[in-house]
Design a protein around this motif. Structure first.
Motif, PDB file in Angstrom:
ATOM      1  N   LEU A 345       0.827  -1.215   0.000  1.00  0.00           N
ATOM      2  CA  LEU A 345       0.000   0.000   0.000  1.00  0.00           C
ATOM      3  C   LEU A 345       0.861   1.265   0.000  1.00  0.00           C
ATOM      4  CD1 LEU A 345      -2.928  -0.941   2.428  1.00  0.00           C
ATOM      5  CD2 LEU A 345      -3.038  -0.634  -0.046  1.00  0.00           C
ATOM      6  N   ASP A 444      -4.710  -5.532  -6.036  1.00  0.00           N
ATOM      7  CA  ASP A 444      -5.909  -4.783  -5.624  1.00  0.00           C
ATOM      8  C   ASP A 444      -7.171  -5.603  -5.866  1.00  0.00           C
ATOM      9  OD1 ASP A 444      -4.479  -2.605  -4.822  1.00  0.00           O
ATOM     10  OD2 ASP A 444      -4.634  -1.539  -6.726  1.00  0.00           O
ATOM     11  N   LYS A 445      -7.189  -6.270  -6.998  1.00  0.00           N
ATOM     12  CA  LYS A 445      -8.405  -6.993  -7.379  1.00  0.00           C
ATOM     13  C   LYS A 445      -8.733  -8.141  -6.420  1.00  0.00           C
ATOM     14  CE  LYS A 445     -10.892  -8.270 -11.395  1.00  0.00           C
ATOM     15  NZ  LYS A 445     -10.938  -8.433 -12.833  1.00  0.00           N
ATOM     16  N   VAL A 446      -7.695  -8.884  -6.009  1.00  0.00           N
ATOM     17  CA  VAL A 446      -7.975 -10.071  -5.171  1.00  0.00           C
ATOM     18  C   VAL A 446      -7.924  -9.749  -3.681  1.00  0.00           C
ATOM     19  CG1 VAL A 446      -7.107 -11.632  -6.949  1.00  0.00           C
ATOM     20  CG2 VAL A 446      -5.587 -10.926  -5.108  1.00  0.00           C
ATOM     21  N   GLY A 447      -7.751  -8.487  -3.345  1.00  0.00           N
ATOM     22  CA  GLY A 447      -7.772  -8.111  -1.926  1.00  0.00           C
ATOM     23  C   GLY A 447      -6.467  -8.357  -1.203  1.00  0.00           C
ATOM     24  N   GLY A 448      -5.373  -8.317  -1.929  1.00  0.00           N
ATOM     25  CA  GLY A 448      -4.054  -8.437  -1.304  1.00  0.00           C
ATOM     26  C   GLY A 448      -3.850  -9.783  -0.620  1.00  0.00           C
ATOM     27  N   LYS A 465      -5.962 -17.353  -5.192  1.00  0.00           N
ATOM     28  CA  LYS A 465      -6.964 -16.313  -5.459  1.00  0.00           C
ATOM     29  C   LYS A 465      -6.739 -15.743  -6.862  1.00  0.00           C
ATOM     30  CE  LYS A 465      -6.427 -13.648  -1.769  1.00  0.00           C
ATOM     31  NZ  LYS A 465      -6.651 -12.488  -0.891  1.00  0.00           N
ATOM     32  N   LEU A 468      -8.149 -17.818  -9.556  1.00  0.00           N
ATOM     33  CA  LEU A 468      -9.604 -17.693  -9.753  1.00  0.00           C
ATOM     34  C   LEU A 468      -9.912 -16.620 -10.802  1.00  0.00           C
ATOM     35  CD1 LEU A 468     -11.137 -17.880  -6.143  1.00  0.00           C
ATOM     36  CD2 LEU A 468     -10.931 -19.696  -7.817  1.00  0.00           C
ATOM     37  N   ARG A 504     -10.367 -23.141   3.044  1.00  0.00           N
ATOM     38  CA  ARG A 504     -10.570 -22.477   1.750  1.00  0.00           C
ATOM     39  C   ARG A 504     -10.229 -23.365   0.565  1.00  0.00           C
ATOM     40  NH1 ARG A 504      -8.469 -16.176   1.500  1.00  0.00           N
ATOM     41  NH2 ARG A 504     -10.119 -15.297   2.781  1.00  0.00           N
TER      42      ARG A 504
ATOM     43  N   LYS B  43      -8.205   1.927   2.646  1.00  0.00           N
ATOM     44  CA  LYS B  43      -7.607   1.012   1.658  1.00  0.00           C
ATOM     45  C   LYS B  43      -7.511  -0.405   2.221  1.00  0.00           C
ATOM     46  CE  LYS B  43      -4.631   4.055  -1.065  1.00  0.00           C
ATOM     47  NZ  LYS B  43      -3.233   4.474  -1.233  1.00  0.00           N
ATOM     48  N   ARG B  44      -7.099  -0.473   3.489  1.00  0.00           N
ATOM     49  CA  ARG B  44      -6.991  -1.789   4.135  1.00  0.00           C
ATOM     50  C   ARG B  44      -8.353  -2.475   4.227  1.00  0.00           C
ATOM     51  NH1 ARG B  44      -2.240  -2.798   6.900  1.00  0.00           N
ATOM     52  NH2 ARG B  44      -0.894  -0.974   7.009  1.00  0.00           N
ATOM     53  N   LEU B  47      -9.273  -3.840   0.900  1.00  0.00           N
ATOM     54  CA  LEU B  47      -8.515  -5.086   0.655  1.00  0.00           C
ATOM     55  C   LEU B  47      -9.134  -6.246   1.428  1.00  0.00           C
ATOM     56  CD1 LEU B  47      -4.680  -4.285   0.708  1.00  0.00           C
ATOM     57  CD2 LEU B  47      -6.113  -4.768  -1.244  1.00  0.00           C
ATOM     58  N   ALA B  48      -9.425  -5.996   2.716  1.00  0.00           N
ATOM     59  CA  ALA B  48      -9.978  -7.063   3.566  1.00  0.00           C
ATOM     60  C   ALA B  48     -11.325  -7.533   3.032  1.00  0.00           C
ATOM     61  CB  ALA B  48     -10.101  -6.557   5.000  1.00  0.00           C
ATOM     62  N   ARG B  50     -12.402  -7.401  -0.090  1.00  0.00           N
ATOM     63  CA  ARG B  50     -12.197  -8.182  -1.316  1.00  0.00           C
ATOM     64  C   ARG B  50     -11.661  -9.573  -0.985  1.00  0.00           C
ATOM     65  NH1 ARG B  50      -9.614  -3.525  -5.056  1.00  0.00           N
ATOM     66  NH2 ARG B  50     -11.560  -2.489  -5.594  1.00  0.00           N
ATOM     67  N   ASP B  51     -10.733  -9.621  -0.030  1.00  0.00           N
ATOM     68  CA  ASP B  51     -10.194 -10.922   0.372  1.00  0.00           C
ATOM     69  C   ASP B  51     -11.317 -11.806   0.913  1.00  0.00           C
ATOM     70  OD1 ASP B  51      -8.176 -12.899   1.206  1.00  0.00           O
ATOM     71  OD2 ASP B  51      -8.784 -12.293   3.216  1.00  0.00           O
ATOM     72  N   ALA B  52     -12.220 -11.189   1.687  1.00  0.00           N
ATOM     73  CA  ALA B  52     -13.329 -11.965   2.250  1.00  0.00           C
ATOM     74  C   ALA B  52     -14.211 -12.524   1.135  1.00  0.00           C
ATOM     75  CB  ALA B  52     -14.148 -11.081   3.183  1.00  0.00           C
ATOM     76  N   TYR B  54     -13.295 -13.230  -2.002  1.00  0.00           N
ATOM     77  CA  TYR B  54     -12.569 -14.340  -2.642  1.00  0.00           C
ATOM     78  C   TYR B  54     -12.549 -15.556  -1.720  1.00  0.00           C
ATOM     79  CZ  TYR B  54     -11.011 -11.939  -6.790  1.00  0.00           C
ATOM     80  OH  TYR B  54     -10.995 -11.313  -8.008  1.00  0.00           O
TER      81      TYR B  54
END
Lengths: 519, 104
Positions: A345, A444-448, A465, A468, A504, B43-44, B47-48, B50-52, B54
């Protein structure tokens, strides 16, 4: 129109081998095929006799006797011109196919109308008919195909696709099939793999199956085929013959137009450890090496350092002033994913590399080799060849079969591995977070990185991820790096992390699409 | 302790004597820092989230795979029971007849 046209160029095969080949085709438990055999002006009389007798006995067999010897490409192209089937299967004159081969392929083709090219697993047979060298192939892997013709036998193409690409090309003798496969897969709507040994490659004196040095001209042709593929893909790389049948491609920051800014994120506590006998502060060593060796023109380093609440460093270290280096303070309790995310970030690069502090760059162009792989749009994550201090392999990517493990761990760093697995760039289920590059947009797309994991699996979870999203994780041996081991957190896998990973991705453990059962 | 208290008093007196311009500048910097921190936190969170998403999609895939495997095992277990085997044996002539009819 028959379902399959089998194309076989013939030139002086031993009578026994030719008869075995004929027997294997005629014994198929699937009847809808034609066989286009081109006798390339064989000098041994038994060939014409056997083929004429076969054509007289079976109306599905069509034999063409060439009046001159035109070589493998001309004979194969004549076979293609004769083919009227919906699909074309390439069979060599002394090889054998399994009794269920065509039926099994037909079943697979019926599952999806868009399959334009299909290949199967294979093994070899010696003069006494004994089977060996089983090659359980990965699912379609364009990265690996750039380094070796791993698809090879049994290859089945949609006939209309072959028409579209113009069939075999002159000047590729010995690697004409490699050139054809590369061009076909560039255009194919879908490529399928049948994980069953349906083709048996016969080893006879003078054949490429038995002696990789038997046809040196074939490897020059192979190099030319790979160069053609890169040209069509509009990617600049230098192609070199690695060892017979394998080709390396190297990127250069001077010739490649794609040179995005790269941010290298290094999380650290500032620990000191013994490296090659000397007490060394790992982050100081890692940064100094990067600054001294890296030839890539546009990069910066973001050091994520652990600090106490009052802002002082937990283990103070000193890094020489450089405009390329920035620091990000990390206050929380240890969580590798959170530290990576903080660094990413705070960084600005279009491509980001996360790097452990217990690593050391070996070659100056390590970044060029990793970033270059992103020129292929299907690449999502890239990892290098990680070596132990004694030169053995630390990690050549992750495999999830039979359990989660580092491919090649402990093996010699100079050995090619099973079927060249450790010598060519290829896809893997994941790569180690000790060094991993990715595009910021993908991050960014996969949420880091998922901060559900405290110590382990955040790297593999990230790669899965990304998969996917239809993107591949590529491991490249062209970028090399020492990894001194998990000195800071120990090598033991945290049970909670393991449980969370299985929650997962448990279905991936036990089978791996890229290493099969043999690697 | 003595030293810390002394430092705090120094800082307070420093602020008391500071010019208006300096204070405004410092307030501006603090606001900017807080804004950056808020942006970072946002931002965090993105991210969290989006991770959730996925993660949930992966967990759903995992549950489907487990269900498929459980059904397969349950089916295999049923087919190995004596009742099923006897039933299959009794019905085997019927199956044979069916196959013959289909061929004709």
């Amino acid at each position: 129109m028959p379902r399959f046209s089998i194309v076989t160029p013939v030139y002086n095969p031993p009578a026994r081998a030719l008869k075995a080949c004929i027997k294997s085709v005629r014994k198929q438990n699937f009847a809808d095929w034609e066989w286009c055999i081109v006798n390339d002006h064989s000098t041994q009389p038994h060939v014409k006799r056997i083929l004429n007798r076969l054509a007289a006995r079976d109306s599905r067999v069509r034999v063409m006797h060439r009046v001159t010897n035109g070589g493998i490409v001309a004979a194969s192209q004549d076979g293609l011109d004769m083919a009227t089937g919906e699909f074309v299967a390439l069979l060599d004159h002394d090889d054998v196919i399994a009794k269920r081969a065509l039926k099994r392929i037909d079943e697979e083709l019926r599952t999806d109308d868009t399959i334009d090219y299909l290949y199967t697993d294979e093994d070899k047979i010696d003069a006494k008919g004994r089977h060996y060298d089983v090659f359980r192939k990965p699912q379609f892997d364009p990265a690996r195909l750039r380094g070796q013709n791993y698809c090879c036998h049994f290859s089945v193409f949609r006939n209309s696709l072959l028409d579209e690409i113009g069939g075999f090309r002159a000047g590729f003798d010995g690697s004409q099939d490699y050139d054809l496969i590369l061009r076909a897969t560039e255009r194919a709507r879908k490529v399928a793999h049948i994980p069953a040994i349906l083709y048996h490659w016969r080893v006879v004196p003078g054949s490429a199956a038995g002696d990789v040095h038997a046809k040196p001209y074939a490897y020059d042709a192979g190099k030319k085929a790979v160069e053609g593929h890169f040209e069509r893909s509009k990617v600049t790389a230098k192609i070199e013959k690695l060892n017979p049948g394998s080709y390396q491609h190297r990127f250069s920051s001077t010739s490649n137009s794609y040179r995005p800014h790269v941010s290298i994120v290094i999380p650290t506590r500032g620990d000191t450890s013994r490296i090659w006998g000397a007490a060394t502060c790992m982050i100081e060593n890692a940064v100094a090496n990067i600054l001294a060796k890296t030839t890539y023109p546009s990069y910066d380093i973001v050091v994520v350092r652990d600090v106490n609440q009052d802002g002082s460093m937990i283990h103070p270290f000193r890094i020489a002033n450089s405009e390329r280096v920035r620091f990000v303070d990390f206050f929380g309790s240890f969580n590798i994913a959170t530290k990576w995310n903080s660094g990413v970030l705070a960084s600005t690069g279009e491509v980001v590399v996360v790097l452990d502090d217990d690593t050391q760059v070996i070659d100056g162009d390590w970044l060029e080799q990793m970033v270059g792989q992103f020129e292929f749009p299907e690449t999502g994550v890239v990892g290098p060849k990680l070596l132990l201090t004694d030169g053995r392999i630390c990690s050549a990517g992750f495999s999830t079969s039979p359990r989660i493990r580092h491919i090649g761990h402990g093996e010699s760093g100079t050995k090619p591995g099973h079927m060249g697995l450790l010598t060519v760039a290829r896809s893997a289920t994941g790569v180690s977070g000790a060094c991993m590059a990715f595009r910021r947009s993908v991050f960014d797309k996969v949420g880091g990185f998922s901060d559900r994991y405290q110590y382990n699996f955040a790297d593999l979870d990230f790669c899965l991820k990304v998969s996917l999203e239809g993107l591949q994780t590529v491991w490249t041996p062209e970028s090399k790096m020492f990894h001194f081991g998990s000195r800071t957190i120990g090598e033991k896998v945290a049970a909670t992390d393991q449980k969370r990973f299985e929650h997962r991705w448990g279905r991936y453990i036990g089978s791996d699409p890229y290493t099969g059962r043999t690697a | 302790m003595m030293s810390e208290a002394h430092d705090a008093n120094d800082a307070l007196s420093d602020l008391r004597n500071a010019s208006r311009e300096r204070l405004l500048t410092e307030i501006g910097m603090l606001r900017q820092q807080n804004g950056t921190a808020e942006l970072e936190a946002a931002k965090r969170e993105v991210l969290a989230s989006r991770d959730a998403v996925y993660g949930m999609s992966a967990e759903l895939g995992e549950l489907r795979a487990r269900l498929k495997s459980d059904v397969k095992h349950a089916r295999q277990a049923v087919m190995q029971t004596p009742t099923w085997r006897v039933g299959a044996f009794v019905l085997s002539p019927l199956r044979f007849a069916k196959r013959l009819l289909r061929k004709k």
